[in-house]
Design a protein around this motif. Structure first.
Motif, PDB file in Angstrom:
ATOM      1  N   PRO A  18       0.876  -0.953  -0.251  1.00 28.99           N
ATOM      2  CA  PRO A  18       0.042   0.104   0.024  1.00 28.99           C
ATOM      3  C   PRO A  18       0.809   1.468  -0.028  1.00 28.99           C
ATOM      4  N   PRO A  19       1.962   1.503   0.544  1.00 31.94           N
ATOM      5  CA  PRO A  19       2.575   2.692   0.665  1.00 31.94           C
ATOM      6  C   PRO A  19       3.170   3.053  -0.605  1.00 31.94           C
ATOM      7  N   ILE A  20       3.601   2.124  -1.581  1.00 32.28           N
ATOM      8  CA  ILE A  20       4.142   2.403  -2.926  1.00 32.28           C
ATOM      9  C   ILE A  20       2.878   3.171  -3.716  1.00 32.28           C
ATOM     10  N   GLY A  21       1.572   2.713  -3.564  1.00 27.91           N
ATOM     11  CA  GLY A  21       0.608   3.180  -4.333  1.00 27.91           C
ATOM     12  C   GLY A  21       0.341   4.668  -4.013  1.00 27.91           C
ATOM     13  N   VAL A  22       0.430   4.757  -2.432  1.00 32.01           N
ATOM     14  CA  VAL A  22       0.067   6.167  -2.076  1.00 32.01           C
ATOM     15  C   VAL A  22       1.245   7.276  -2.629  1.00 32.01           C
TER      16      VAL A  22
END
Length: 57
Positions: A18-22
């Protein structure tokens, strides 16, 4: 907000890490820190937050 073709890779990254998408959507900032904390506390809240950020912006 309409979903574009550039959002598809962001959603895939948001489901895997998830942090990569954000980071792809908003860059380094408060939303990224919040998502990292949510992902550490539980994977599902991180995914939900990442999808919300990608859909909202």
């Amino acid at each position: 907000m309409p979903i574009t073709c550039t959002d598809i890779p962001k959603f895939i990254c948001a489901l895997l890490l998830p942090p990569i998408g954000v980071w792809m959507e908003k860059g380094c900032g408060a939303d990224l820190i919040i998502n990292i904390v949510l992902t550490i506390l539980g994977f599902i809240p991180g995914v939900i937050h990442a999808c919300f950020i990608i859909c909202w912006y």
